[in-house]
Each structure stands twice: as C-alpha cells, then as structure tokens.
Design a protein around this motif. Sequence first.
Motif, PDB file in Angstrom:
ATOM      1  N   LYS A   1      97.343 -20.468  -3.589  1.00 28.01           N
ATOM      2  CA  LYS A   1      96.416 -21.598  -3.445  1.00 28.01           C
ATOM      3  C   LYS A   1      96.608 -22.636  -4.571  1.00 28.01           C
ATOM      4  CE  LYS A   1      92.565 -19.048  -2.927  1.00 28.01           C
ATOM      5  NZ  LYS A   1      93.146 -17.676  -2.909  1.00 28.01           N
ATOM      6  N   THR A   2      96.955 -22.169  -5.758  1.00 29.86           N
ATOM      7  CA  THR A   2      97.095 -23.110  -6.877  1.00 29.86           C
ATOM      8  C   THR A   2      98.141 -24.186  -6.581  1.00 29.86           C
ATOM      9  OG1 THR A   2      96.731 -21.184  -8.267  1.00 29.86           O
ATOM     10  CG2 THR A   2      97.258 -23.238  -9.391  1.00 29.86           C
ATOM     11  N   ALA A   3      99.319 -23.762  -6.133  1.00 30.51           N
ATOM     12  CA  ALA A   3     100.372 -24.745  -5.852  1.00 30.51           C
ATOM     13  C   ALA A   3      99.961 -25.657  -4.694  1.00 30.51           C
ATOM     14  CB  ALA A   3     101.690 -24.042  -5.541  1.00 30.51           C
TER      15      ALA A   3
ATOM     16  N   LEU B   1      87.824 -27.982  -6.271  1.00 27.72           N
ATOM     17  CA  LEU B   1      86.934 -26.854  -6.557  1.00 27.72           C
ATOM     18  C   LEU B   1      87.742 -25.601  -6.248  1.00 27.72           C
ATOM     19  CD1 LEU B   1      83.693 -28.244  -4.827  1.00 27.72           C
ATOM     20  CD2 LEU B   1      84.447 -28.528  -7.207  1.00 27.72           C
ATOM     21  N   ASP B   2      88.216 -24.938  -7.308  1.00 27.86           N
ATOM     22  CA  ASP B   2      89.071 -23.765  -7.107  1.00 27.86           C
ATOM     23  C   ASP B   2      88.223 -22.504  -7.228  1.00 27.86           C
ATOM     24  OD1 ASP B   2      91.361 -22.254  -6.711  1.00 27.86           O
ATOM     25  OD2 ASP B   2      91.840 -22.176  -8.852  1.00 27.86           O
ATOM     26  N   GLU B   3      88.557 -21.504  -6.418  1.00 30.60           N
ATOM     27  CA  GLU B   3      87.777 -20.254  -6.423  1.00 30.60           C
ATOM     28  C   GLU B   3      86.291 -20.599  -6.279  1.00 30.60           C
ATOM     29  OE1 GLU B   3      89.218 -17.043  -7.296  1.00 30.60           O
ATOM     30  OE2 GLU B   3      91.230 -17.684  -7.897  1.00 30.60           O
ATOM     31  N   ALA B   4      86.013 -21.429  -5.291  1.00 31.09           N
ATOM     32  CA  ALA B   4      84.652 -21.945  -5.119  1.00 31.09           C
ATOM     33  C   ALA B   4      83.641 -20.817  -4.896  1.00 31.09           C
ATOM     34  CB  ALA B   4      84.619 -22.930  -3.952  1.00 31.09           C
TER      35      ALA B   4
HETATM   36 MG    MG Z   1      93.535 -19.105  -7.322  1.00 35.72          MG
END
Ligand code: MG
Length: 217
Positions: free
Chosen positions: A59-61, A158-161
């Motif tokens: 998901k990060t990339a 919003l990461d790891e929401a």
């Molecule tokens: Mg992640």
Amino acid sequence: MTFSPPVSKSFETLPLSAAAQENLRRLGYLEMTAIQAASLPAALQGRDVIAQAKTGSGKTAAFALALLAKLDARRFAVQSLVLCPTRELADQVTTEIRRLARAEDNIKVVTLAGGVPLRGQAASLEHGAHVVVGTPGRVIDHLERGNLGLDALATLVLDEADRMLDMGFVDDIVKVARQCPAQRQTLLFSATYPEGIAKLAAQFLREPVTVKVQAQH
Ligand code: MG
Ligand code: ADP
C-alpha cells in the motif's frame, strides 16, 4: 464505485516518468501488487481513492508513487502529508518514499512523530520539506506552533486509517484535514473497512474510487 483489479500488472502501463520507471526496476519492483494495480491508475488521474488491502500488500508504494508524480521539487512548500498511526510506521513510510523518490531531484521528506524533540523537526521543516510523514498529534503540534503550513498541500494520505481510528486519532485527523486546502487529492489506505472509516471517508473524500483487494497479495 468499486473497481476490479485491471489485467495488466506492469508498472510500464502507468503514466510515470522514465526516471521513475527506471528506479522501480532498480528497486526490483517488476510488477505491481494487486492493490497497486487497482489503485494507481485512479490515483495518478488525481482521483480520491479508498484502498483496502491487508498488511504487506504494498500500500505504501501505491500512495507514494501517486504523490511523488505530482510533486514539484522546485517549489519549497509541503505538497504532500501522510498521516500514520505510529512513529515506527511513519519511519517505514518515510524510508519507502525516499527509495521511490530517488529518481527525482532532491525531494525532501520530513518525519514528524513523537519521542523526538520538536526543535530538530522544526529546523527540518524550515529548511524546506516537500513531503511530511507524521503521526496526527505531532503534526498538530507543529501546525499550532506555526512550524508547518499546509496552504500548498496537493495530496493528503490517511495511511493505516483503521489503526488510527482504533488508537483514538479521529478528532486529530479531522483537525488536520480541516487545515488542508479544499482543492486537494485525498487517499485513504486501510487493512479493514469498519463503519468509522466509511464516516471519515464520507467527510473528507470527494467522489472517491473504492478499491478492495482480497487475500492473494
Ligand atoms: Mg502500510
Ligand atoms: P502495506 O502497507 O500494505 O502493509 P508495504 O507498503 O509496507 O505494505 O509493502 C510491503 C513490502 O513489499 C515492502 O517491503 C515493499 O518494499 C514491498 N513492495 C511493495 N510493492 C512492491 C512491488 N511492486 N514489487 C516488489 N516489492 C514490493
């Protein structure tokens, strides 16, 4: 709207610069993961995206490539903000964005998380940051002290929401989002999609494309 993952998984199908493509090859990123293939075409078009896929699915990339493609390195202003639940995750996201940004000219990524003195972070911001990755509480600290301005923000992630909501950060997220320009892209990444995430998305995303990848990756 829900998109199924497209058939092609080659990064070469994406509108990325030749330098970015070359960097991906150098990193050994030969194919997109399922969530990258499902979310990147819409994210690179500037759409708001809600992406759900399990931990370790890349998901990060997916959000990093989207925000980097839009960055103007010559403009010394914070153009992207990534909110993460913990310092460890913020550090990991910063590392990944730096790896993916290696092809670009001097992109400055600053991490703002607790457990580190405010002063050094303030100095880094003053030197000019293009991307800020941080935990909600520490980001608010810097906003309130006037160390961080979001007027030039183009992308909010919003990461790891789901984890941020579990940790009680909802009010902080709302506070930060309210300080972002209305004209921006918002990307929401999560491993699960509980009720609270749907509410948050309804509040802060505009006509989002929703992508969900089950199991395989
Ligand atoms: Mg992640
Ligand atoms: P998530 O945020 O979904 O938990 P990460 O973004 O941390 O997952 O990615 C997990 C691992 O996969 C990282 O080590 C990352 O470098 C690697 N990775 C991501 N995308 C690719 C790709 N397209 N090809 C190969 N490795 C990848």
